[in-house]
Scaffold this active site. Structure first.
Site, PDB file in Angstrom:
ATOM      1  N   HIS A 150       3.690   5.828  12.193  1.00  0.00           N
ATOM      2  CA  HIS A 150       4.928   5.309  11.624  1.00  0.00           C
ATOM      3  C   HIS A 150       4.550   4.256  10.582  1.00  0.00           C
ATOM      4  O   HIS A 150       3.742   3.361  10.874  1.00  0.00           O
ATOM      5  CB  HIS A 150       5.771   4.612  12.698  1.00  0.00           C
ATOM      6  N   GLU A 194       9.089   2.366   7.598  1.00  0.00           N
ATOM      7  CA  GLU A 194      10.446   2.493   8.173  1.00  0.00           C
ATOM      8  C   GLU A 194      11.144   1.164   7.887  1.00  0.00           C
ATOM      9  O   GLU A 194      12.026   1.091   7.040  1.00  0.00           O
ATOM     10  CB  GLU A 194      10.370   2.788   9.682  1.00  0.00           C
ATOM     11  N   ASP A 226      13.935  11.848  15.808  1.00  0.00           N
ATOM     12  CA  ASP A 226      13.388  10.562  16.262  1.00  0.00           C
ATOM     13  C   ASP A 226      13.687  10.311  17.746  1.00  0.00           C
ATOM     14  O   ASP A 226      12.847  10.606  18.594  1.00  0.00           O
ATOM     15  CB  ASP A 226      13.913   9.418  15.370  1.00  0.00           C
TER      16      ASP A 226
HETATM   17  N1  ADE Z   1       9.681   4.328  19.027  1.00  0.00           N
HETATM   18  C1  ADE Z   1      10.687   5.178  19.216  1.00  0.00           C
HETATM   19  N2  ADE Z   1      11.387   5.339  18.085  1.00  0.00           N
HETATM   20  C2  ADE Z   1      10.790   4.580  17.133  1.00  0.00           C
HETATM   21  C3  ADE Z   1      11.013   4.335  15.763  1.00  0.00           C
HETATM   22  N3  ADE Z   1      12.028   4.893  15.097  1.00  0.00           N
HETATM   23  N4  ADE Z   1      10.191   3.489  15.121  1.00  0.00           N
HETATM   24  C4  ADE Z   1       9.194   2.905  15.767  1.00  0.00           C
HETATM   25  N5  ADE Z   1       8.925   3.117  17.059  1.00  0.00           N
HETATM   26  C5  ADE Z   1       9.710   3.943  17.738  1.00  0.00           C
HETATM   27 ZN    ZN Z   2       9.861   7.373  15.452  1.00  0.00          ZN
END
Ligand code: ADE
Ligand code: ZN
Length: 336
Positions: free
Chosen positions: A196, A199, A277
C-alpha cells in the site's frame, strides 16, 4: 445485454482485498457467539451504525477490534468462504487475498489456524466455484521491522503457500523504507512483493515502494497523480495500481466518487484496476465498485472491459491463463 449484466459477466481478478475486511456484521456476531467473545455493540444494527469513518485510522481502529472474534481454523475458513462465494457472484475468476498475521498472532491465535483455515477455503473455491486464488501476507506498518521479521519467520512453513508479501495499516509516518530489509528477505525466499502506498501518504512513498521494496504493483497509489514524472513512469512500465473507489470515498481520500481520479489514470494509460479493499466496511463488493465508478465518472463499456483486462494483466496468474481470460473478455458482446 444490459451494462450491469455485461460488467458482471466480464472475467475479473480482485487484487486488493483484505480478508479481515470482508467480515460482515452478521458473521462477526455469529463468530462472537461461537467463540464466546464479548462485543461492545449490542447488535448488528448498532455495529453498522458505527461504520462512519473520517480517515484511514478511524476505520482501522474498528477493523482491528472486529477481528477479535476470529480464533479457530474454522473461523478463517468461514470468513474466506463467505467472501469467495460472494466474489463468484460478481464475476470474479481469480482473487489475490491479503491477510494480516500480526493482527491474530498478537492475540494468541496460532499462525496455523489462520493459514490452514484460509487455505481450506481457497482450495474449496478452486474445486467448487472454479475460482482461483493466492494469499499475500501483509506486514502491519504501524509496527516495527523486528515484528515484521517475526511475522515472516513465524509463517516459514507456509512460504510455499504464499504468493507475495504486502504492507498495510496506518500509512502516514510509516514509509516503505522502514521495511526494506524484510522485503529483501521475503524476495530472496521467492516471494513477490506489493505494498500500500499513496493512499493517504505522499507520492514519495510510492517511489520508495518501487525502488526500495521492489514491488510488482502498488496498492491504491492514487496520490501518484501529484508527481508527473512518477505518473509517466507508472504508465511507461505498466506498473499496476490496485484502486479501491468506494474505500477512497468512505475514508475521505476523495470527497465524492465524482472527484475520483480513476478515469484520468485510465486515460493516461496506467494499468489501474478496480477492487473492494474491505467490502464489509465500505458498502460494496467488486461489482458495486465497477458500477459505481461507471456511473460517477461516466465510463464506457469499453472502459469496463479495459478495467477487467487490466485486472488480469496485473494479476500473478500464468501467461497462458491470462490469455484465456483476455479471449473471454474479447468474446463478450458489448452492450448496446
Ligand atoms: N488494512 C485494511 N484496509 C486497509 C487500507 N485501505 N489501507 C491500509 N491498510 C488497510
Ligand atoms: Zn487495502
Amino acid at each position: 445485454m444490459a451494462i450491469e449484466r455485461y460488467v458482471q459477466a466480464l472475467p475479473k481478478a480482485e487484487l486488493h482485498l483484505h480478508i479481515e475486511g470482508t467480515l460482515e456484521p452478521e458473521l462477526l456476531f455469529e463468530l462472537g457467539r461461537r467463540n464466546k467473545v464479548k462485543l461492545r455493540f449490542p447488535g448488528v444494527e448498532e455495529l453498522r451504525r458505527a461504520y462512519e469513518f473520517t480517515d484511514l485510522q478511524s476505520f482501522l481502529d474498528i477493523y482491528y477490534e472486529g477481528a477479535a472474534v476470529l480464533l479457530k481454523d474454522r473461523d478463517f475458513h468461514d470468513l474466506a468462504w463467505a467472501y469467495l462465494s460472494r466474489a463468484k457472484a460478481d464475476g470474479v475468476r481469480h482473487a489475490e487475498i491479503f491477510f494480516d498475521p500480526q493482527t491474530h498472532t498478537s492475540r494468541g491465535v496460532p499462525i496455523e489456524a489462520v493459514v490452514e483455515g484460509l487455505c481450506a477455503a481457497l482450495k474449496r473455491a478452486q474445486r467448487d466455484l472454479k475460482l482461483s486464488s493466492r494469499l499475500i501476507l501483509c506486514f502491519l506498518r504501524h509496527l516495527g521491522e523486528d515484528e515484521a521479521f517475526e511475522a515472516l519467520r513465524g509463517a516459514r512453513r507456509y512460504w510455499g503457500s504464499l504468493e507475495a508479501v504486502g504492507l498495510d495499516s496506518s500509512e502516514k509516518g510509516h514509509p516503505p523504507k522502514k521495511f526494506e530489509r524484510v522485503f529483501a528477505k521475503a524476495r530472496a525466499e521467492g516471494l513477490k512483493a506489493v505494498a500500500h502506498a499513496g493512499e493517504e501518504g505522499p507520492p514519495e512513498y510510492v517511489l520508495e515502494a518501487l525502488d526500495l521494496l521492489k514491488v510488482s504493483r502498488v496498492d491504491h497509489g492514487v496520490r501518484s497523480i501529484e508527481d508527473a514524472a512518477l505518473l509517466e513512469r507508472l504508465a511507461r512500465e505498466r506498473i499496476p495500481l490496485t484502486v479501491c473507489p468506494l474505500s477512497n470515498v468512505k475514508l475521505r481520500v476523495f470527497k465524492e466518487l465524482r472527484e475520483h481520479n480513476l478515469g484520468e489514470l485510465l486515460r493516461r494509460g496506467l494499468c489501474v484496476t478496480v477492487n473492494s479493499d474491505d467490502p464489509a466496511y465500505f458498502g460494496g463488493y467488486v461489482l458495486e465498485n465497477f458500477l459505481a465508478v461507471r456511473r460517477a465518472l461516466a465510463l464506457s463499456p469499453r472502459d469496463m472491459a479495459q478495467l477487467a483486462r487490466n485486472s488480469i494483466e496485473a494479476s500473478f496468474l500464468a501467461e497462458a491463463e491470462k490469455s484465456r481470460l483476455y479471449a473471454e473478455i474479447a468474446a463478450l458482446p458489448l452492450p448496446e
